[in-house]
Design a protein around this motif. Sequence first.
Motif, PDB file in Angstrom:
ATOM      1  N   LYS A   1      10.241  60.870 -78.858  1.00  0.00           N
ATOM      2  CA  LYS A   1      11.583  61.415 -79.121  1.00  0.00           C
ATOM      3  C   LYS A   1      12.625  60.309 -79.061  1.00  0.00           C
ATOM      4  CE  LYS A   1      10.657  66.077 -77.537  1.00  0.00           C
ATOM      5  NZ  LYS A   1      10.940  67.127 -76.570  1.00  0.00           N
ATOM      6  N   LEU A   2      12.478  59.389 -78.067  1.00  0.00           N
ATOM      7  CA  LEU A   2      13.408  58.271 -77.965  1.00  0.00           C
ATOM      8  C   LEU A   2      13.255  57.358 -79.179  1.00  0.00           C
ATOM      9  CD1 LEU A   2      15.536  56.643 -76.445  1.00  0.00           C
ATOM     10  CD2 LEU A   2      13.679  55.526 -75.202  1.00  0.00           C
TER      11      LEU A   2
ATOM     12  N   ASN B   1      11.007  33.435 -75.342  1.00  0.00           N
ATOM     13  CA  ASN B   1      11.941  34.134 -76.231  1.00  0.00           C
ATOM     14  C   ASN B   1      11.444  35.517 -76.623  1.00  0.00           C
ATOM     15  OD1 ASN B   1      13.644  31.927 -76.242  1.00  0.00           O
ATOM     16  ND2 ASN B   1      12.659  31.024 -78.026  1.00  0.00           N
ATOM     17  N   ASN B   2      10.126  35.691 -76.631  1.00  0.00           N
ATOM     18  CA  ASN B   2       9.542  36.976 -77.002  1.00  0.00           C
ATOM     19  C   ASN B   2       8.256  37.166 -76.190  1.00  0.00           C
ATOM     20  OD1 ASN B   2       8.815  39.349 -78.218  1.00  0.00           O
ATOM     21  ND2 ASN B   2       8.095  38.378 -80.099  1.00  0.00           N
ATOM     22  N   PRO B   3       8.373  37.565 -74.924  1.00  0.00           N
ATOM     23  CA  PRO B   3       7.209  37.568 -74.031  1.00  0.00           C
ATOM     24  C   PRO B   3       6.287  38.781 -74.135  1.00  0.00           C
ATOM     25  CG  PRO B   3       9.170  38.139 -72.806  1.00  0.00           C
ATOM     26  CD  PRO B   3       9.606  37.819 -74.200  1.00  0.00           C
ATOM     27  N   LEU B   4       6.512  39.661 -75.101  1.00  0.00           N
ATOM     28  CA  LEU B   4       5.641  40.822 -75.238  1.00  0.00           C
ATOM     29  C   LEU B   4       4.220  40.352 -75.544  1.00  0.00           C
ATOM     30  CD1 LEU B   4       5.378  43.892 -75.321  1.00  0.00           C
ATOM     31  CD2 LEU B   4       5.870  43.777 -77.765  1.00  0.00           C
ATOM     32  N   ASN B   5       3.259  40.862 -74.799  1.00  0.00           N
ATOM     33  CA  ASN B   5       1.862  40.476 -74.974  1.00  0.00           C
ATOM     34  C   ASN B   5       1.036  41.710 -75.267  1.00  0.00           C
ATOM     35  OD1 ASN B   5      -0.992  39.930 -73.918  1.00  0.00           O
ATOM     36  ND2 ASN B   5      -0.089  37.894 -74.011  1.00  0.00           N
TER      37      ASN B   5
ATOM     38  N   ALA C   1      14.750  51.965 -77.763  1.00  0.00           N
ATOM     39  CA  ALA C   1      13.329  51.956 -77.399  1.00  0.00           C
ATOM     40  C   ALA C   1      12.776  50.531 -77.428  1.00  0.00           C
ATOM     41  CB  ALA C   1      12.542  52.851 -78.346  1.00  0.00           C
ATOM     42  N   GLN C   2      13.144  49.758 -78.450  1.00  0.00           N
ATOM     43  CA  GLN C   2      12.691  48.362 -78.539  1.00  0.00           C
ATOM     44  C   GLN C   2      13.288  47.535 -77.404  1.00  0.00           C
ATOM     45  OE1 GLN C   2      10.309  47.161 -80.517  1.00  0.00           O
ATOM     46  NE2 GLN C   2      10.528  45.288 -79.355  1.00  0.00           N
ATOM     47  N   GLU C   3      14.532  47.791 -77.045  1.00  0.00           N
ATOM     48  CA  GLU C   3      15.163  47.086 -75.926  1.00  0.00           C
ATOM     49  C   GLU C   3      14.430  47.359 -74.613  1.00  0.00           C
ATOM     50  OE1 GLU C   3      17.718  44.823 -75.381  1.00  0.00           O
ATOM     51  OE2 GLU C   3      17.461  44.548 -77.525  1.00  0.00           O
ATOM     52  N   LEU C   4      14.005  48.591 -74.405  1.00  0.00           N
ATOM     53  CA  LEU C   4      13.245  48.928 -73.192  1.00  0.00           C
ATOM     54  C   LEU C   4      11.937  48.146 -73.132  1.00  0.00           C
ATOM     55  CD1 LEU C   4      13.781  52.790 -72.985  1.00  0.00           C
ATOM     56  CD2 LEU C   4      14.719  51.038 -71.459  1.00  0.00           C
ATOM     57  N   ILE C   5      11.256  48.053 -74.247  1.00  0.00           N
ATOM     58  CA  ILE C   5      10.009  47.280 -74.306  1.00  0.00           C
ATOM     59  C   ILE C   5      10.301  45.812 -74.018  1.00  0.00           C
ATOM     60  CG2 ILE C   5       8.179  46.456 -75.842  1.00  0.00           C
ATOM     61  CD1 ILE C   5       8.281  49.223 -77.201  1.00  0.00           C
ATOM     62  N   SER C   6      11.367  45.291 -74.594  1.00  0.00           N
ATOM     63  CA  SER C   6      11.744  43.892 -74.397  1.00  0.00           C
ATOM     64  C   SER C   6      12.063  43.613 -72.928  1.00  0.00           C
ATOM     65  CB  SER C   6      12.944  43.563 -75.277  1.00  0.00           C
ATOM     66  OG  SER C   6      13.318  42.223 -75.120  1.00  0.00           O
ATOM     67  N   ILE C   7      12.830  44.491 -72.297  1.00  0.00           N
ATOM     68  CA  ILE C   7      13.176  44.318 -70.876  1.00  0.00           C
ATOM     69  C   ILE C   7      11.919  44.336 -70.015  1.00  0.00           C
ATOM     70  CG2 ILE C   7      14.312  45.449 -68.910  1.00  0.00           C
ATOM     71  CD1 ILE C   7      16.531  46.281 -70.935  1.00  0.00           C
TER      72      ILE C   7
END
Length: 184
Positions: A119-120, A103-107, A128-134
């Motif tokens: 800037k983004l 559900n939240n694979p950011l490591n 920006a958070q969506e890009l990190i999530s993807i």
Amino acid sequence: MNKVFLILIMFFCSTTAYCCDCVSHVEKSDDYEKSDYVFIGRVLENDIEVIEVFKGKLPSYIKLFDKFSCSISVQKGEKWLFYASESSHGITVSSCGWSRNFNNPLNSNSIHFPLPDSKLMEIDPVLAQELISIKSYNELYSDIQFLRQEQVVHQISYIKHLNLGIILTLAIILIVTSIFLVKK
């Protein structure tokens, strides 16, 4: 009143605190090598349902020992990629390694997640958070694909080794049989 407040602060500040001291970066390959088990599992009420195993041998259901300072926090219903180790207490999973929640694979170990352009971040922090999530989802599924490929490579190697053993055994039987027939 101030004395009671001071005594309470001293009491709470004097209790032992446990925290996890992770090294700055754990390589995925190192975590894999150090782990006794690498698997996908779903968190149930009191145990983990083992869905797919990439390293080690596990039964269909296991219990995680999660009473040490660096253990991960799992919730019922979550699906995880676990990098686990056997300890004197049972199977443990460190929050410092590469285990990730689907559900939240950011490591925090990931080297593929430089922060988006500042800037983004200012213009559209949600994007920006969506890009990190993807990126984190892509990395998780890429890791699983790699683990599956490694598993196939190990199975092929085992089969080749097994076949070589069978061929050698048959060759020895043929040689012994031919020697026995020549003597007759």
